[in-house]
Design a protein around this motif. Structure first.
Motif, PDB file in Angstrom:
ATOM      1  N   HIS A 105       0.855  -1.178   0.000  1.00 35.04           N
ATOM      2  CA  HIS A 105       0.000   0.000   0.000  1.00 35.04           C
ATOM      3  C   HIS A 105       0.899   1.239   0.000  1.00 35.04           C
ATOM      4  O   HIS A 105       1.747   1.394   0.881  1.00 35.04           O
ATOM      5  CB  HIS A 105      -0.907   0.030   1.228  1.00 35.04           C
ATOM      6  N   TYR A 146       1.032   5.198   0.378  1.00 32.02           N
ATOM      7  CA  TYR A 146       0.331   6.388   0.863  1.00 32.02           C
ATOM      8  C   TYR A 146       1.116   7.631   0.455  1.00 32.02           C
ATOM      9  O   TYR A 146       2.336   7.692   0.666  1.00 32.02           O
ATOM     10  CB  TYR A 146       0.225   6.380   2.387  1.00 32.02           C
ATOM     11  N   TYR A 147       0.429   8.609  -0.099  1.00 35.63           N
ATOM     12  CA  TYR A 147       1.054   9.906  -0.357  1.00 35.63           C
ATOM     13  C   TYR A 147       1.029  10.711   0.935  1.00 35.63           C
ATOM     14  O   TYR A 147      -0.029  10.902   1.547  1.00 35.63           O
ATOM     15  CB  TYR A 147       0.313  10.658  -1.460  1.00 35.63           C
ATOM     16  N   ARG A 190      -2.980   5.768  -1.770  1.00 36.54           N
ATOM     17  CA  ARG A 190      -3.740   6.198  -0.617  1.00 36.54           C
ATOM     18  C   ARG A 190      -3.141   7.520  -0.131  1.00 36.54           C
ATOM     19  O   ARG A 190      -2.154   7.987  -0.688  1.00 36.54           O
ATOM     20  CB  ARG A 190      -3.697   5.136   0.478  1.00 36.54           C
ATOM     21  N   ILE A 191      -3.713   8.113   0.892  1.00 35.55           N
ATOM     22  CA  ILE A 191      -3.191   9.386   1.385  1.00 35.55           C
ATOM     23  C   ILE A 191      -3.038   9.334   2.897  1.00 35.55           C
ATOM     24  O   ILE A 191      -3.935   8.895   3.617  1.00 35.55           O
ATOM     25  CB  ILE A 191      -4.091  10.567   0.969  1.00 35.55           C
ATOM     26  N   ASP A 192      -1.872   9.788   3.348  1.00 36.80           N
ATOM     27  CA  ASP A 192      -1.541   9.892   4.764  1.00 36.80           C
ATOM     28  C   ASP A 192      -1.773  11.331   5.208  1.00 36.80           C
ATOM     29  O   ASP A 192      -1.165  12.261   4.659  1.00 36.80           O
ATOM     30  CB  ASP A 192      -0.074   9.478   4.948  1.00 36.80           C
ATOM     31  N   THR A 241      -9.276   4.890   2.256  1.00 35.38           N
ATOM     32  CA  THR A 241      -7.908   4.921   1.733  1.00 35.38           C
ATOM     33  C   THR A 241      -7.042   5.948   2.457  1.00 35.38           C
ATOM     34  O   THR A 241      -5.930   6.233   2.015  1.00 35.38           O
ATOM     35  CB  THR A 241      -7.906   5.231   0.227  1.00 35.38           C
ATOM     36  N   LEU A 242      -7.535   6.492   3.559  1.00 37.04           N
ATOM     37  CA  LEU A 242      -6.784   7.485   4.316  1.00 37.04           C
ATOM     38  C   LEU A 242      -6.161   6.863   5.558  1.00 37.04           C
ATOM     39  O   LEU A 242      -6.773   6.004   6.212  1.00 37.04           O
ATOM     40  CB  LEU A 242      -7.688   8.645   4.742  1.00 37.04           C
ATOM     41  N   GLY A 243      -4.957   7.324   5.879  1.00 41.79           N
ATOM     42  CA  GLY A 243      -4.317   6.976   7.139  1.00 41.79           C
ATOM     43  C   GLY A 243      -4.136   8.248   7.949  1.00 41.79           C
ATOM     44  O   GLY A 243      -3.737   9.271   7.403  1.00 41.79           O
ATOM     45  N   ASN A 267       4.312  -1.129   8.268  1.00 43.68           N
ATOM     46  CA  ASN A 267       4.433   0.167   7.594  1.00 43.68           C
ATOM     47  C   ASN A 267       5.806   0.749   7.910  1.00 43.68           C
ATOM     48  O   ASN A 267       6.115   1.018   9.084  1.00 43.68           O
ATOM     49  CB  ASN A 267       3.329   1.111   8.065  1.00 43.68           C
ATOM     50  N   ALA A 298       3.480  -1.281   3.743  1.00 42.58           N
ATOM     51  CA  ALA A 298       2.979   0.058   3.449  1.00 42.58           C
ATOM     52  C   ALA A 298       4.140   1.031   3.510  1.00 42.58           C
ATOM     53  O   ALA A 298       5.053   0.877   4.332  1.00 42.58           O
ATOM     54  CB  ALA A 298       1.887   0.462   4.435  1.00 42.58           C
ATOM     55  N   GLU A 337       5.103   5.532   2.784  1.00 42.11           N
ATOM     56  CA  GLU A 337       4.458   6.843   2.803  1.00 42.11           C
ATOM     57  C   GLU A 337       5.339   7.940   2.197  1.00 42.11           C
ATOM     58  O   GLU A 337       5.753   8.871   2.882  1.00 42.11           O
ATOM     59  CB  GLU A 337       4.094   7.218   4.240  1.00 42.11           C
TER      60      GLU A 337
END
Length: 471
Positions: free
Chosen positions: A88, A90-91, A111-113, A132-134, A268, A312, A314
């Motif tokens: 996964h 995450y941006y 996804r977006i962080d 899709t958010l962290g 992650n 994951a 980021e």
């Protein structure tokens, strides 16, 4: 191009930097070029001089296709390296977030962080699916946690033991089961600026490795929570694999012990992948990082006798940083005569109509940048310059040292590359300077992502002026 006169104040890196009017491909957006007729710089098929005519300076320019392509490269590199395991991506929104950028990342499969209620609200308003958010943050408020849980965010990163109960209570009130990760302070000392190293023992993020079993036990005691796994972020602006590999090994050792008490489906390893800000620097090779990080995870899992978890990552800066350029208008030019061990020398100060309000990184971290004459080319001799802003601080420096043609001066346009990340995000109103707009360019077209802030915008928050207007 004339050859620059040696200057004892010039850093050694400038001697090997090559043509001071060139646009190094590893620093500038992929579409950057000089127009054959005027010599002016174009990004995304659009002249920076033309953009300035329409939008003024200072001006953030973002190459949309470059940002999208870099996002795709990260996804492709890690998924290829990890196959058949799941990855996964995450941006990291803190690098730079606008509604359109959030949609770019969503459309490219990321996804977006997010790290604050504001970033969360913007991502949701832009149409990014909550799942899709962290959600990050070392001091999340009760309102932020409740909002995140009620919105259905895919994961909340617990940064302390006390957040276990707070998130569980928020999930109970929402009649939900919230997936969580636990941020671990791995103790890995990343090779980066002190303020960018976020896994050292004496700092605010995460829990120590020795605390993990107890905190995970508390998570598993709450039926409102579902443990996804451990989270690590060792720092930012990192080019090598060593720190990531060591963090992975340390976390996986704890991960194996946690498996005795239940499922731990993910790991992650955060972000922090570095970029080049000047021609002499090298950014992180995303392919090498992917192969190295994934390879370490796979080999460590084999040694520990456990299955490879879903991974994951980021990244933020690596995706959006090189896609951005900041354009300024030059103002005052001042030569300062100095005495050095090698004799007298001159440093030329070129002031611009921005500064630390739109680029805080030089003052914060002593960061290096390069600068180019953007509206033309010149045959004049290159001279050593320091580009400075208009603020009331001697530390208001945009570019510590670079070469510009000797005839560059008032009214010329100057462009500073690699400013897509942590520039607009860190921008301020110091000295009541308004924040610049952000304009995206692609295929010869432009689109405003964020409008220029005006004095009316600033004064609207001044209660004294509002009261005066009501009299």
């Amino acid at each position: 191009m004339a050859v620059p006169t040696p200057n004892p104040l010039a850093p050694a890196r400038l001697a090997a930097a090559g043509d001071p009017q060139a646009l190094p491909a590893h620093v500038w957006p992929s579409s950057a070029r000089r127009d054959g007729a005027t010599g002016g710089i174009e990004i995304g098929g659009v002249s920076l001089a033309d953009l300035v005519e329409r939008h003024g300076t200072p001006l953030y320019v973002l190459d949309e296709q470059d940002a999208r392509a870099r996002a795709r490269r990260v996804v492709s590199a890690f998924r290829s390296a990890a196959a058949p395991a799941t990855v996964h991506v995450y941006y990291a929104a803190k690098a730079f977030l606008s509604a359109d950028v959030a949609r770019w990342m969503r459309d490219e499969g990321l996804r977006i962080d997010v790290a604050t209620g504001g970033e969360l609200a913007l991502a949701l308003a832009a149409g990014v699916p909550a799942a899709t958010l962290g959600m990050h943050g070392n001091d999340k408020s009760d309102d932020e946690l409740s909002t995140a849980v009620e919105a259905g965010v895919g994961s909340i990163v617990l940064d302390s033991a006390e957040e276990v109960g707070r998130v569980a209570d928020a999930a109970r009130r929402a009649d939900a089961v919230q997936a969580v990760r636990l941020r671990v302070n791995s103790g890995v000392h990343a090779s980066t600026h002190e303020y960018l190293a976020t896994a050292r023992e004496d700092q605010k993020f995460g829990v120590a490795l020795t605390q993990v079993p107890g905190v995970v036990a508390a998570i598993r005691e709450r039926p409102e929570l579902r443990l996804l796994g451990l989270h690590s972020h060792i720092g930012s602006q990192i080019a090598g694999i060593g720190g990531f590999a060591e963090a992975a090994r340390r976390l996986l050792t704890v991960h194996r012990a946690l498996l005795a008490g239940g499922d731990v489906p993910e790991l992650n390893l955060g972000g922090g992948f570095g970029i080049a800000y000047t021609a002499d620097q090298e950014g992180a090779s995303i392919d090498q990082l992917a192969v190295g990080i994934v390879g370490t995870v796979v080999s460590t899992c084999a040694d520990l006798g456990i299955a490879v978890p879903a991974l994951a990552i980021e990244p933020g800066r690596w995706i959006i940083g090189p896609a951005g350029v900041t354009v300024y208008t030059a103002g005052t030019v001042k030569d300062v005569e100095l005495q050095t061990d090698d004799g007298p020398a001159v440093r030329r100060y070129v002031s611009v109509d921005g500064g630390m309000s739109d680029n805080a990184r030089t003052a914060l971290y002593g960061a290096d940048y390069e600068v180019r004459l953007a509206n033309r080319v010149s045959a004049a001799e290159p001279v050593l310059v320091r580009v400075v802003g208009k603020h009331c601080e001697s530390g208001d420096v945009v570019v510590q040292a670079d070469l510009l043609p000797a005839d560059a001066g008032r009214g010329d346009l100057l462009a500073v590359p690699a400013t897509g990340a942590y520039h607009h995000s860190l921008a301020s109103n110091y000295n009541l300077v308004t924040r610049p707009p952000v304009v995206a360019v692609a295929d010869g077209a432009e689109r405003v992502l964020i409008t220029r802030e005006t004095l009316t915008d600033l004064f609207a928050r001044d209660a004294g002026l509002a009261q005066e207007g009501a009299r």
